[in-house]
Enzyme design. Structure first.
Site, mmCIF file in Angstrom:
data_model
loop_
_atom_site.group_PDB
_atom_site.id
_atom_site.type_symbol
_atom_site.label_atom_id
_atom_site.label_comp_id
_atom_site.label_asym_id
_atom_site.label_seq_id
_atom_site.Cartn_x
_atom_site.Cartn_y
_atom_site.Cartn_z
ATOM 1 N N LYS A 100 -3.602 16.688 0.137
ATOM 2 C CA LYS A 100 -4.931 16.066 0.252
ATOM 3 C C LYS A 100 -5.609 16.519 1.542
ATOM 4 O O LYS A 100 -6.801 16.842 1.564
ATOM 5 C CB LYS A 100 -4.806 14.543 0.231
ATOM 6 C CG LYS A 100 -4.485 13.998 -1.138
ATOM 7 C CD LYS A 100 -4.504 12.478 -1.167
ATOM 8 C CE LYS A 100 -3.290 11.896 -0.492
ATOM 9 N NZ LYS A 100 -3.261 10.424 -0.564
ATOM 10 N N CYS B 178 -4.355 -4.158 -2.318
ATOM 11 C CA CYS B 178 -3.062 -3.517 -2.074
ATOM 12 C C CYS B 178 -2.209 -4.228 -1.044
ATOM 13 O O CYS B 178 -0.998 -4.198 -1.148
ATOM 14 C CB CYS B 178 -3.244 -2.046 -1.726
ATOM 15 S SG CYS B 178 -4.186 -1.728 -0.257
ATOM 16 N N MET B 179 -2.765 -4.858 -0.027
ATOM 17 C CA MET B 179 -1.870 -5.321 1.038
ATOM 18 C C MET B 179 -2.061 -6.775 1.438
ATOM 19 O O MET B 179 -1.618 -7.178 2.500
ATOM 20 C CB MET B 179 -2.021 -4.443 2.258
ATOM 21 C CG MET B 179 -3.460 -4.353 2.712
ATOM 22 S SD MET B 179 -3.582 -3.481 4.238
ATOM 23 C CE MET B 179 -2.771 -1.973 3.787
ATOM 24 N N MET C 216 3.424 -0.637 -2.301
ATOM 25 C CA MET C 216 2.893 -1.488 -3.370
ATOM 26 C C MET C 216 3.974 -2.202 -4.167
ATOM 27 O O MET C 216 3.709 -3.217 -4.795
ATOM 28 C CB MET C 216 2.020 -0.659 -4.310
ATOM 29 C CG MET C 216 0.773 -0.128 -3.649
ATOM 30 S SD MET C 216 -0.225 -1.431 -2.934
ATOM 31 C CE MET C 216 -0.040 -1.062 -1.196
ATOM 32 N N GLY D 193 -2.105 2.375 2.763
ATOM 33 C CA GLY D 193 -2.657 3.442 1.952
ATOM 34 C C GLY D 193 -3.991 3.969 2.454
ATOM 35 O O GLY D 193 -4.187 5.163 2.576
ATOM 36 N N GLN D 194 -4.919 3.083 2.763
ATOM 37 C CA GLN D 194 -6.251 3.522 3.197
ATOM 38 C C GLN D 194 -6.198 3.967 4.660
ATOM 39 O O GLN D 194 -5.438 3.417 5.452
ATOM 40 C CB GLN D 194 -7.233 2.362 3.082
ATOM 41 C CG GLN D 194 -7.402 1.845 1.684
ATOM 42 C CD GLN D 194 -8.467 2.587 0.907
ATOM 43 O OE1 GLN D 194 -9.291 3.284 1.474
ATOM 44 N NE2 GLN D 194 -8.436 2.434 -0.398
HETATM 45 FE FE1 SF4 Z 1 -2.017 13.683 3.774
HETATM 46 FE FE2 SF4 Z 1 -2.428 11.163 4.520
HETATM 47 FE FE3 SF4 Z 1 -1.791 12.992 6.338
HETATM 48 FE FE4 SF4 Z 1 -4.181 13.059 5.186
HETATM 49 S S1 SF4 Z 1 -3.398 11.400 6.531
HETATM 50 S S2 SF4 Z 1 -2.832 14.819 5.534
HETATM 51 S S3 SF4 Z 1 -3.697 12.351 3.121
HETATM 52 S S4 SF4 Z 1 -0.479 12.283 4.661
#
Ligand code: SF4
Length: 704
Positions: free
Chosen positions: A50, A146-147, A340, A377-378
C-alpha cells in the site's frame, strides 16, 4: 529545458495505523515518487504494497475537483442529478439546510461521521464545530467500528486509553502470541520486525491463534486453529494455569492490582428489533463490574481446566499447555497482539480484559518485551479518533462529555460561555445510520469515509438514510466513492501532502508532515471546509437564548469568530510557517491555523499524562511517543525508569486510576450467539486479506 531536481520531504504513510515513515519526492508541483524512510524507526526504510502506491492514489483520472450538488431547474433538489456548483453555492445550500434542521428539530437532528484518517487538527476542528458550534455530540469516527472494545477496556483497566508499550517491544520479547491477528498480511511492516527477531534469535517463539489458516500461520511455531468464540475459554484456561502452577506474581498484584468481576447477568439478548434504549441499557450492563478478590477470581477460573478448554476450543491439549507455559514462565517475555479478532468480538471488552488479566497476573506488563498490544488500523485512529476525542462520548485527553467538570474544562480552554457544551452522549456510528434511516438525523456531514462500502447492513440501514427525503447528506471526499455518489452534496477534498497534517499511530507516536503540493482544481482540505463553513453561522442562529443572555458578548458573532479566530486558535502568525513549504489553509485564514489548533488541543493533555511536544518539534523529528516530557518521549508508560509520571521506588504506577492500580476483571466463557447445527452446518467467519484496511473488504471464510 532545465533539469528540475526532485525535492524530498518526510511524511507518515497515510494508509494504516502502523505509521511508517516515507520520503516524498516532488517535482513540478506533483508527487512523483515515494520510498520508505531509512530514518524512520517504525519501518526502517521498508514499506508495504500500500505504501508503495502512495503517489498513485493522488492522481486518479476521477479525482473530484469541484463541489457537486443534486440540482433540478437550477436549484437544489433531492431527486436531482449531481451537477458542478461553486463553493459558495454549495455552502449556501448546506448552511440553509443545517439552519433549517437546527431550527425545526434542534441539535439532536444534526450529525457528523468522521474518521481515523482525519489529521489531528481536522478532527479537533470538527469536534469544536459540532459540540460547541451546533451543540451536539452526534460526532463519531469510523474507529467506532473497529476499536471501541479496545478503547473501553483500556479505560476500564488502566483508567487511560492506548497501549503502555511500543514497537520496541518487538526486539525484546521472547514470545509473540497473536490472538486472531493476521499480521503477515495486515501489519506486514510490523511483521518484518517480528520475523527479524524470530529468525535472528533461535529461542523466540510465535504462537498464532485463529479460526482459519492464513499467511501468518506459515511462519508461526504454533498455528492454533480454534472454534469461533472459544478464545474466551482458552484465555481463562491460561489464567487458571498461571494460578494453579503458582506463577502468579503476588507482590506485584498486592501493590498494583485490584480484582473485579464482570456483570454476567446479561446474555446476548440483542435483536435487530430492540430499541436504542434497550441497546444502550445492554451496553451499559455489559460494562458494569463489581469489586472482587484474587481468591474469588481463582475460584471463578478454576472451572477452566485444560480438558474443558480443549473440548470447547477443539485445540489439542499439548498446544494449549505450551501456550499457557509461555505466559506462566517468569523468564519468558511475552508480547500479546490483537486487532479485530478481539475488538469486533461479540464479547470484545471481555476478550481484551482477559488478555490484560494474563499480563497482570504475571506482572508481565509495561516493560521491554512484556507487552499486551492492541494494534490499530487507521493512520490516526489513536491520534485523532481517540486522543482528540472525536467519539460521541469523548473530549480531548480521555475526558467525557457526560462529565460536567470535563465540559467546564473544555469550555474554559475554548473560551466559551459556561453551560454551552451538551452533556448528552451523541449517536454512535451505527446509531447515526439508523437515525438517518428513520428520519431523525436530518443534516449530516461525512468526511474521510466510504460508509456505504464499510458499514454493517448497508442496504437496509445505511443507504435508505442517505436517500430519505427528510435528510440532507454531505460527503467530503477526494474520489467519487459509492458513498459520495449517494449524497446530496459532494465536496472535493484535498488529501495527504496536499495539506499540512499530523497523525498518531498505534504506539502513541505523533508524526507531522508539511503541505508539499496543491490539491487539484478546487479541492480543499477538510480543515478548510470545516472552518470556512463555520463562517456561515452566527451564535444567535445556533445557540439558545439562555446562553446568550448570560454571555451577551457572544451575541451576533460568527462561529468562525468564537471557535477559530478566538484569540487562542489564531495565536500564531503566518510568519511562523517554515517558508520552504506552502500552507494553503493558513494563508487563506491569515494565521497559522494548524499550529493554533494544535497548541490549544495539546493544552488539554499537558501535565495530565498525555503531554505532547511543542508544534515545531514535530516537523523536525520522525514522530515522538507521548507523554513527551522535557523533550523526551516515553517508550513504556506506567513503569519506573521509563515513564516520568511514575515516582521513584514505585515500580509501576497505573496512574490513570485514582489509586494507581490496574484492574483484573473476571469474565466467563460464553458460547457464541449461534453455532452450527444439523440444518446449518458450517461456520462463517470474517478475516482480512492482503492490503485491506480494518473496516474495509473484510472477507468471509467458511470453516468446518
Ligand atoms: Fe504499509 Fe501501513 Fe506502513 Fe503504510 S503505514 S507502508 S500501509 S504498513
Amino acid at each position: 529545458g532545465e533539469a528540475v531536481e526532485i525535492q524530498w520531504s518526510k511524511a507518515p504513510c497515510r494508509f494504516c495505523g502502523t505509521g511508517c515513515g516515507v520520503m516524498v519526492g516532488v517535482k513540478d508541483g506533483r508527487v512523483v515518487a515515494t520510498h520508505g524512510d531509512m530514518k524512520a524507526e517504525v519501518n526502517r526504510g521498508l514499506n508495504c504494497v500500500k505504501g508503495y502506491f502512495l503517489s498513485k492514489i493522488m492522481y486518479g483520472a476521477d479525482r473530484l475537483t469541484q463541489p457537486l450538488m443534486r440540482m433540478k431547474n437550477g436549484a437544489f433538489a433531492k431527486e436531482g442529478e449531481l451537477e458542478p456548483v461553486s463553493w459558495d453555492q454549495a455552502f449556501d445550500e448546506m448552511a440553509r439546510q443545517f439552519k433549517r434542521v437546527l431550527k425545526e428539530k434542534g441539535p439532536d437532528a444534526v450529525g457528523m461521521f468522521g474518521s481515523g484518517q482525519w489529521t489531528v487538527w481536522e478532527g479537533y476542528a470538527a469536534s469544536k464545530l459540532m459540540r460547541a458550534g451546533f451543540r451536539t455530540n452526534n460526532l463519531d469516527p469510523n474507529a467506532r467500528h473497529c476499536m471501541a472494545s479496545a478503547a473501553v477496556t483500556f479505560i476500564r483497566t488502566f483508567g487511560m486509553d492506548e497501549p503502555m508499550g511500543c514497537y520496541d517491544d518487538f526486539e525484546h520479547a521472547d514470545a509473540f502470541v497473536l490472538w486472531g491477528s493476521n499480521m503477515a498480511e495486515m501489519h506486514p511492516i510490523l511483521w518484518t520486525r517480528i520475523t527479524d527477531r524470530r529468525l535472528s534469535s533461535p529461542h523466540v517463539r510465535i504462537h498464532t491463534l485463529s479460526t482459519y489458516e492464513h499467511r501468518t500461520s506459515d511462519l508461526s511455531d504454533a498455528a492454533i486453529i480454534f472454534k469461533p468464540g472459544s478464545d474466551l475459554a482458552i484465555l481463562n484456561y491460561i489464567a487458571n494455569h498461571i494460578i494453579q502452577s503458582g506463577s502468579v506474581k503476588s507482590d506485584f498484584l498486592e501493590k498494583h492490582v485490584n480484582f473485579r468481576v464482570a456483570n454476567t447477568d446479561i446474555g446476548y439478548g440483542l435483536r435487530p428489533d430492540h430499541t436504542l434504549e434497550q441497546r444502550a441499557q445492554h451496553a451499559h450492563d455489559a460494562q458494569v463490574s463489581h469489586p472482587s478478590t484474587l481468591e474469588a477470581y481463582a475460584q471463578l477460573m478454576s472451572e477452566y481446566t485444560l480438558e474443558k478448554a480443549s473440548e470447547v476450543s477443539g485445540v489439542r491439549p499439548q498446544q494449549l499447555e505450551a501456550l499457557a507455559r509461555l505466559y506462566a514462565d517468569p523468564q519468558t517475555k511475552v508480547m500479546s497482539l490483537w486487532t479485530m479478532g478481539f475488538n469486533q468480538h461479540v464479547r470484545g471488552v471481555w476478550a481484551n480484559h482477559m488478555v490484560y488479566n494474563l499480563h497482570l497476573l504475571t506482572g508481565k506488563i509495561a516493560e521491554p518485551g512484556n507487552s499486551p498490544f492492541s494494534l490499530t488500523g487507521q493512520p490516526s485512529a489513536c491520534g485523532t479518533a481517540r486522543e482528540v476525542g472525536t467519539f460521541a462520548h469523548r473530549l480531548p485527553a480521555d475526558m467525557q462529555v457526560n462529565n460536567p467538570e470535563h465540559r467546564r474544562h473544555a469550555e474554559h480552554t475554548w473560551k466559551l460561555p459556561e453551560g454551552l457544551l451538551p452533556g448528552k452522549v451523541g449517536y454512535h456510528a451505527v446509531q447515526q445510520d439508523r437515525m438517518l434511516r428513520d428520519g431523525k438525523l436530518n443534516a449530516y456531514w461525512i468526511m474521510c469515509n466510504n460508509n456505504l462500502q464499510t458499514a454493517p447492513n448497508t442496504n437496509n440501514e445505511t443507504y435508505p438514510g442517505y436517500r430519505n427525503p427528510a435528510n440532507f447528506v454531505v460527503v467530503s471526499d477526494a474520489y467519487p466513492t459509492v458513498t459520495a455518489m449517494a449524497a446530496d452534496l459532494v465536496l472535493p477534498a484535498a488529501m495527504w501532502v496536499e495539506k499540512e497534517g499530523a497523525y498518531g499511530n498505534a504506539e502513541r507516536r505523533t508524526h507531522f508532515w508539511h503541505q508539499l503540493v496543491d490539491a487539484p482544481g478546487e479541492a480543499r482540505s477538510d480543515l478548510w471546509q470545516l472552518v470556512e463553513f463555520s463562517k456561515r453561522f452566527t451564535t444567535d442562529e445556533v445557540w439558545p437564548e439562555e446562553i446568550l443572555s448570560n454571555a451577551p458578548e457572544y451575541r451576533g458573532r460568527t462561529l468562525y469568530q468564537v471557535l477559530f479566530a478566538n484569540g487562542e486558535a489564531d495565536k500564531f502568525s503566518l510568519s511562523e510557517i517554515d517558508g520552504a513549504y506552502e500552507n494553503r489553509e493558513a494563508k487563506h485564514f491569515g494565521f497559522y491555523i494548524q499550529k493554533g489548533l494544535f497548541e490549544e488541543y495539546a493544552s488539554f493533555g499537558r501535565g495530565h499524562g498525555h503531554d505532547l511536544a511543542p508544534f515545531n518539534t514535530y516537523h523536525q523529528v520522525r514522530g515522538l511517543r507521548w507523554p513527551v516530557v522535557d523533550g523526551k518521549e516515553t517508550l513504556w508508560r506506567f513503569r519506573e525508569g521509563f515513564d516520568p509520571y511514575v515516582q521513584r521506588g514505585a515500580g509501576w504506577e497505573f496512574y490513570g486510576n485514582p489509586d494507581k492500580k490496574a484492574n483484573v476483571v473476571a469474565a466467563p466463557y460464553e458460547p457464541p450467539a449461534e453455532a452450527p447445527d444439523e440444518e446449518f452446518d458450517l461456520w462463517l467467519v470474517t478475516g482480512r486479506v492482503l492490503g485491506c484496511e480494518p473496516n474495509q473488504a473484510i472477507a468471509a471464510f467458511v470453516v468446518s
